[in-house]
Design a protein around this motif. Structure first.
Motif, PDB file in Angstrom:
ATOM      1  N   THR A 228      -0.208  12.296  -2.928  1.00  0.00           N
ATOM      2  CA  THR A 228       0.052  12.693  -4.315  1.00  0.00           C
ATOM      3  C   THR A 228      -1.125  12.212  -5.163  1.00  0.00           C
ATOM      4  O   THR A 228      -2.247  12.555  -4.895  1.00  0.00           O
ATOM      5  N   TRP A 229      -0.841  11.439  -6.202  1.00  0.00           N
ATOM      6  CA  TRP A 229      -1.908  10.996  -7.091  1.00  0.00           C
ATOM      7  C   TRP A 229      -2.808   9.975  -6.410  1.00  0.00           C
ATOM      8  O   TRP A 229      -2.335   9.041  -5.759  1.00  0.00           O
ATOM      9  N   GLN A 230      -4.140  10.127  -6.591  1.00  0.00           N
ATOM     10  CA  GLN A 230      -5.128   9.129  -6.180  1.00  0.00           C
ATOM     11  C   GLN A 230      -5.850   8.664  -7.440  1.00  0.00           C
ATOM     12  O   GLN A 230      -6.043   9.455  -8.367  1.00  0.00           O
ATOM     13  N   TYR A 231      -6.252   7.401  -7.479  1.00  0.00           N
ATOM     14  CA  TYR A 231      -6.823   6.899  -8.724  1.00  0.00           C
ATOM     15  C   TYR A 231      -7.706   5.673  -8.513  1.00  0.00           C
ATOM     16  O   TYR A 231      -7.641   4.997  -7.481  1.00  0.00           O
ATOM     17  N   PHE A 232      -8.536   5.463  -9.528  1.00  0.00           N
ATOM     18  CA  PHE A 232      -9.363   4.259  -9.623  1.00  0.00           C
ATOM     19  C   PHE A 232      -9.148   3.675 -11.008  1.00  0.00           C
ATOM     20  O   PHE A 232      -9.418   4.310 -12.019  1.00  0.00           O
ATOM     21  N   GLY A 233      -8.631   2.446 -11.056  1.00  0.00           N
ATOM     22  CA  GLY A 233      -8.455   1.737 -12.314  1.00  0.00           C
ATOM     23  C   GLY A 233      -9.578   0.743 -12.479  1.00  0.00           C
ATOM     24  O   GLY A 233      -9.741  -0.177 -11.660  1.00  0.00           O
ATOM     25  N   SER A 234     -10.371   0.915 -13.512  1.00  0.00           N
ATOM     26  CA  SER A 234     -11.544   0.057 -13.712  1.00  0.00           C
ATOM     27  C   SER A 234     -11.178  -1.210 -14.465  1.00  0.00           C
ATOM     28  O   SER A 234     -10.300  -1.204 -15.334  1.00  0.00           O
ATOM     29  N   SER A 235     -11.902  -2.281 -14.159  1.00  0.00           N
ATOM     30  CA  SER A 235     -11.690  -3.549 -14.878  1.00  0.00           C
ATOM     31  C   SER A 235     -12.103  -3.439 -16.341  1.00  0.00           C
ATOM     32  O   SER A 235     -11.735  -4.277 -17.162  1.00  0.00           O
ATOM     33  N   GLY A 515      -6.050   3.251  -5.610  1.00  0.00           N
ATOM     34  CA  GLY A 515      -4.703   3.349  -5.074  1.00  0.00           C
ATOM     35  C   GLY A 515      -4.218   4.774  -4.984  1.00  0.00           C
ATOM     36  O   GLY A 515      -4.876   5.718  -5.435  1.00  0.00           O
ATOM     37  N   THR A 516      -3.049   4.921  -4.387  1.00  0.00           N
ATOM     38  CA  THR A 516      -2.359   6.203  -4.348  1.00  0.00           C
ATOM     39  C   THR A 516      -0.865   5.937  -4.373  1.00  0.00           C
ATOM     40  O   THR A 516      -0.415   4.838  -4.019  1.00  0.00           O
ATOM     41  N   ASP A 517      -0.119   6.945  -4.805  1.00  0.00           N
ATOM     42  CA  ASP A 517       1.336   6.816  -4.927  1.00  0.00           C
ATOM     43  C   ASP A 517       2.034   7.455  -3.736  1.00  0.00           C
ATOM     44  O   ASP A 517       1.546   8.426  -3.151  1.00  0.00           O
ATOM     45  N   VAL A 518       3.211   6.918  -3.410  1.00  0.00           N
ATOM     46  CA  VAL A 518       4.067   7.516  -2.390  1.00  0.00           C
ATOM     47  C   VAL A 518       5.448   7.695  -3.018  1.00  0.00           C
ATOM     48  O   VAL A 518       6.067   6.719  -3.451  1.00  0.00           O
TER      49      VAL A 518
END
Length: 1118
Positions: A228-235, A515-518
């Motif tokens: 599903t969603w893939q992402y990068f959360g920056s500091s 990360g990614t969601d499940v």
């Protein structure tokens, strides 16, 4: 009322005697008095005679037998149950019966889940490697100019029709895989919180560097189409999301979402931690400083998760715990405890002189004791000091408790614009491997609090340990706002991203988290319902014992007409759903990661908790490797023990599968339609047909489930012809018969609508909105589950809840297959009809004609239920009324209608009261707090109060307003606190909060077939007769109507009652540390860590006139 002749003569002679006695008296006054006396005596005697009314049990029994035969024949005719049972009986010789092996089943499910989750972990690893490589070769450019797609600004134009900067055209198309949300699967885009400047050099460099992730996102999605969603959360604060979407701001037009606040970011960025928050509540902290301090505490609490532990200490002249119950200990920072702390923090007040030394000593004692006793996280330990100044000498405290190892980090937050004590406060942090920040406005809180996470991450970053973390269940806010219930609860897998540049190695720079969601429902599809039987289910829990997925988990509640997440929806313990596990043996074993089995006798409820079932459950459990999760499955003894297998040709099965009256469970996975994008628009039935006809041979299908479905389609095929023949019969269908239906263990359903939609009362029955009566991912239909616990061949009757439908009755019976001595449920079949159908037959039977021969009848004769002297009822085996002369009684619990009779039935053992518990309930908050409002003593005081309110709010605005940001708009931020002032004025009685409740259910004891009794109610007596209606779950009651017992016997209700805990028990429950499994890795120390980077502050001058006005007006009006 008509009674026997002897009874009539007796009453008449008594009345004559009374008249004779009166005529013997003389004198008008005396005569009148005697007349009144005799009238009273006459009335009493007449009442006594009435109270001794006799209702013939034999007559009621005859009625019950006749009514039972009538409704059984009606149900059998329109359902075709006997034909279906015969068809399954005919195939018993060719089917194979197998015993379900729970141990093998749970092991296989766990392996499949491990494989699925492993694919997600590989995707995240690829993202982390790509991000670190991109940073390694990126050279920071302070003057970088770079246009990117800002998800808040895309596809929007200004007043002149021109695209907004950082916006532009961004193609979005609805996508089935992403719950029909408009997305761009070829491009990610960027979300930046409103309080972060979207052209800040750090943001621009980070966005430019992370452009390299686009190709990896797409490649991951191609390798694993179930992602599903893939992402990068920056500091630095930006959030890169794939696929790209249009980000919808809140009602205020701002985006408050900050990826660094999300649990997946915090857990991946740091190891578990023990935190003691120490807050200064001395007199100098009043006003805005206290507001900022409270907001700082709440923000710190928001950065904690279920693997962390916390406590809060307040100090002034003395040290006190914000929650006295938690004195001297650390408590798990789960959602419940965090919200509890927030409520307490909102009520703290300032007074006295700030003496921090003793508070620091107490904090060190708590942390040292936790480490010594093996409590808490056994990893990072930190003290968060929130103060406006520190005048004491603390060195001896640190020498005694923390030096030279500096095992406990100390983070300091200087509150307010006053900088006098800045050096002292900074010294504390820098000499204890912590970090110092200066918070002068509410807008500063978020960014400054986040700094401590980066410090705690240093050892892990320097060591380059890429720990993969899995979060507890959480609600996807984007999907929740679109009411996408099917993908509501998620878990995330995440991994930290580090800087690999050698020159910054000792600083331990965290770049962010990928990360990614499940979706948990997608994970639970790997434990198919058909393999678990009618009452079976699967569930998942975390290492802390909290539920990830369970059919009894209810994360939402209704406030008015709006659905909302419960405050503690993701910290529901397994023991609160499986509450029959009183010794917590199941929970303990699963939390420890054991593999095993356990048997329990359980009480479970159906039909929204109104009806109880008694089951013998076998639990099988094991750990899912490489995750903190454990899987459990439940098989019910009896029908859940066996499964039968039959074979038919694909041609025969396919022919019957295409019948117009047939459907299969849309939430079950017969064939995987989510792997190939071309298949995503196929329904499950379409996918099965495409696969079986060879048009889509590459579809991945569950062969065993398809075999069962085809077999059931062939065996149940004659029902279509049977129901059609009834429709075509010249005699017609009885009015009110609406739907015949059946369901099988394979999720197959057939139904026949006897009545058109315009005349149908139950318009929603067996439609897609009628989840309770359909096969879902979590459960079989209610009518199927209830039929399974009733003897096969006998019909069970009940009324669904009337708040959903009209006056309808559902009648259902089980169909079984027996091979040797082994029996399995094949399905259930029934009819849905209006209540009037059985009412008309009932009233026709329960009325003896006037010419009835009463010579051998003892009691009222002829007996008629349409008489005003008796009340007649039909109730089901759980005590709910189906038929009553008062039409509004239908569907009500009989104890609410007549508490005296129900109480007697319970006392005589005909009904049994069963206590059930709900540990996920929501109750109204009790209003027990005393208002602190000062009365208006005079008009002058009222005027002064109003003036004070205006000035304090005006000055608050001035103090929060950052003049520097007037010229530098990138530093603007939303300065609103995280709580609303208006919420304080909401009545406590209107607020719902989590609570525990106990509620009763009642069940008929079938060994008692009939009974009659007399209830004494003051000056009258009430007789009643109860008779079981044969071949059903119904009872017939005939009750004397002219004796009111409501004063002596209160109604018996099924209303839940809140379980009250006294202060001691409540404290013990809050302090109790349940068994949990700690995360395997811990990164609390690294010898190469550079602790010199311990923070600083930029000085912002404050207008002396404003400060003087604050002091003056505060003194004047306080």
């Amino acid at each position: 009322m008509q009674i026997s002749a002897a009874g009539g003569m007796k009453r008449g002679s008594l009345c004559k005697a009374g008249n004779g006695s009166k005529s013997d008296r003389s004198g008008p006054c005396r005569g009148t008095l005697m007349m009144l006396v005799w009238i009273i005596l006459f009335s009493s005697v007449c009442l006594m005679v009435d109270g001794q009314m006799k209702i013939s049990p034999e007559t009621v029994q005859q009625w019950a037998v006749s009514f039972g035969k009538e409704i059984a024949a009606l149900s059998a005719k329109y359902s075709g149950a006997k034909l279906l049972q015969k068809k399954y009986k005919d195939v018993e010789g060719v089917v194979k019966m197998e015993e379900v092996n729970g141990e093998e089943l749970v092991k296989r499910f766990a392996e499949e889940m491990e494989e699925m989750l492993g694919r997600k972990m590989k995707s995240v690893k690829r993202l982390a490697e790509a991000a670190e490589d991109a940073d390694l070769y990126h050279e920071y450019n302070e003057t970088l100019e770079f246009e990117y797609y800002n998800s808040m600004l895309i596809n929007t134009v200004d007043e002149n029709g021109n695209p907004l900067p950082l916006g532009g055209e961004f193609l979005l198309e609805p996508n089935e895989h992403f719950n029909k949300l408009p997305v761009n699967t070829q491009q990610s885009n960027i979300q930046v919180p409103t309080n972060v400047y979207n052209r800040d050099p750090d943001i621009l460099n980070g966005v430019y560097m992370s452009e390299a992730l686009n190709d990896v996102f797409i490649e991951n999605f191609q390798k694993d189409p179930t992602l599903t969603w893939q992402y990068f959360g920056s500091s630095t604060g930006f959030f890169r999301l794939y696929p790209g979407i249009q980000w919808i701001p809140d009602e205020n037009g701002v985006s408050t979402f900050d990826c660094r606040n999300r649990n997946w970011y915090i857990q991946a960025a740091t190891s578990p931690k023990d935190v003691v928050i120490v807050v200064d509540v001395s007199g100098s902290m009043k006003g805005l400083r206290l507001t900022i301090a409270k907001h700082t505490i709440n923000t710190i609490l928001d950065t904690l998760g279920e693997n962390d532990f916390v406590n809060i200490i307040a100090y002034s002249d003395y040290v006190r715990y914000v929650e006295p119950c938690f004195k001297g200990t650390l408590v798990q920072a789960d959602l419940d405890n965090r919200e509890h702390f927030k409520l307490l923090i909102d009520g703290i007040h300032v007074k006295g002189e700030g003496k921090v030394k003793n508070a620091m000593k107490e904090s060190f004692r708590i942390l040292n004791e936790a480490a010594t006793l093996g409590q808490g996280s056994l990893c990072n330990q930190a003290i968060m000091l929130i103060t406006d100044g520190a005048m004491e000498d603390f060195q001896d405290v640190f020498e005694e408790f923390n030096w030279p190892e500096r095992r406990v980090r100390v983070f300091t937050y200087l509150i307010g614009r006053e900088m006098t004590f800045a050096e002292n406060v900074k010294w504390i942090a820098c000499n204890n491997k912590g970090y110092y920040t200066h918070i002068s406005t509410l807008a500063d809180v978020q960014e400054n609090v986040m700094e401590y996470l980066h410090v705690l991450s240093r050892p892990m970053v320097i060591n380059h340990d890429h720990d993969i973390i899995w979060t507890e269940a959480y609600m996807d806010s984007v999907l929740f706002n679109t009411q996408a219930q099917s993908l509501l609860l998620m878990t995330s897998v995440a991994m930290p991203v580090f800087s690999k540049k050698k020159e910054t190695l000792s600083h331990g720079i965290l770049l962010g988290v990928v990360g990614t969601d499940v979706a948990l429902k997608e994970l639970m599809r790997l434990a198919p319902r058909y393999k678990l039987g009618v009452h079976g289910y699967a569930f998942l829990i975390t290492n802390n014992g909290y539920i990830l997925s369970h059919p009894d988990l209810r994360p939402l509640y209704k406030e008015g007409k709006k659905l909302k997440p419960k405050p503690n929806y993701n910290s529901v313990d397994l023991s609160e759903a499986e509450w029959e596990d009183t010794e917590e043996k199941l929970r303990t074993a699963m939390v420890k990661g054991d593999t095993g089995t356990l048997s329990l006798d359980v009480r479970t409820s159906v039909d929204k908790g109104r009806r109880v079932l008694f089951l013998k459950n076998d639990y099988f459990y094991t750990v899912i490797n490489e995750t903190p999760f454990s899987l459990g499955i439940v098989l019910t003894r009896g029908y859940g023990q066996y499964i039968f297998i039959g074979n038919v040709s694909v041609e025969d099965g396919l022919h019957d599968l295409l019948a117009p009256d047939l459907t299969i469970a849309s939430e079950w996975t017969y064939c995987e339609t989510d792997i190939d994008p071309a298949h995503r628009k196929l329904s499950q039935r379409q996918a099965v047909v495409q696969y079986l006809t060879g048009k889509e041979p590459d579809l991945k299908c569950d062969v065993q489930l398809l075999e069962q479905t085809l077999f059931d389609a062939v065996v149940t095929a004659p029902m279509e012809a049977y129901w059609t023949a009834l429709m075509l019969n010249t005699s017609g269908i009885d009015e009110g018969i609406e739907t015949a239906f059946l369901g099988t263990r394979s999720g197959l359903m057939r139904f026949q609508r006897y009545t058109g939609i315009e005349k149908r009362v139950a318009k929603s029955f067996l439609t897609s909105t009628d989840k309770e009566n359909m096969f879902t991912l979590d459960h079989f239909p209610v009518w199927y589950r209830r039929a399974a616990e009733y003897p096969a061949g006998q019909f069970l009757y009940y009324m669904p809840r009337q708040d959903i439908r009209g006056r309808i009755v559902i009648t259902t019976t089980a169909v079984t297959v027996t091979v040797g001595k082994k029996t399995a449920i094949a399905g259930a079949i029934g009819v849905q009809m209006t209540l009037e159908v059985i009412e008309s037959r009932f009233w026709a039977i329960v009325a003896q004609p006037n010419d009835t021969d009463c010579s051998n009848v003892e009691g009222v004769c002829p007996l008629r239920c349409d008489s005003l002297d008796v009340e007649c009822y039909v109730i089901d085996n759980n005590g709910f009324v189906l038929i009553s002369r008062q039409r509004n009684n239908a569907g009500r619990f009989f104890g609410e209608v007549d508490g005296s009779v129900m109480a007697t039935l319970i006392r005589m053992g005909m009904f049994k009261r069963v206590s059930l518990f709900d540990y996920q309930a929501m109750c109204k908050m009790h209003s027990h707090s005393v208002s602190n409002a000062r009365p208006l003593l005079s008009p002058f005081y009222g005027l002064a109060s109003a003036l004070k309110w205006f000035l304090s709010n005006f000055l608050l605005f001035l103090l929060e307003f950052n003049i520097y940001g007037f010229w530098h708009t990138e530093h603007f931020a939303d300065a609103k606190p995280s709580f609303s002032v208006s919420s304080a004025h909401k009545k406590k009685g209107d607020i719902l909060q989590p609570c525990d409740t106990e509620y009763p259910s009642f069940v008929y004891e079938p060994s008692v077939k009939e009974t009659n009794s007399i209830i004494k109610c003051g000056r009258c007596q009430k007789m009643f007769v109860v008779q079981q209606i044969p071949e059903s779950n119904l009872l017939m009651l005939v009750v004397q109507a002219d004796c009111d017992c409501s004063r002596q016997h209160a109604p018996i209700t099924m209303e839940p009652k809140e379980v009250k805990y006294n202060a001691s028990v409540k404290c013990d429950r809050m302090r109790s540390q349940k068994i949990r499994r700690r995360p395997e890795s811990c990164h609390a120390y690294h010898p190469q860590e550079n602790a010199d980077d311990c923070g600083g502050a930029s000085f912002i001058s404050l207008s002396a006139s404003i400060f003087f006005m604050c002091l003056t007006f505060s003194a004047l009006f306080s």
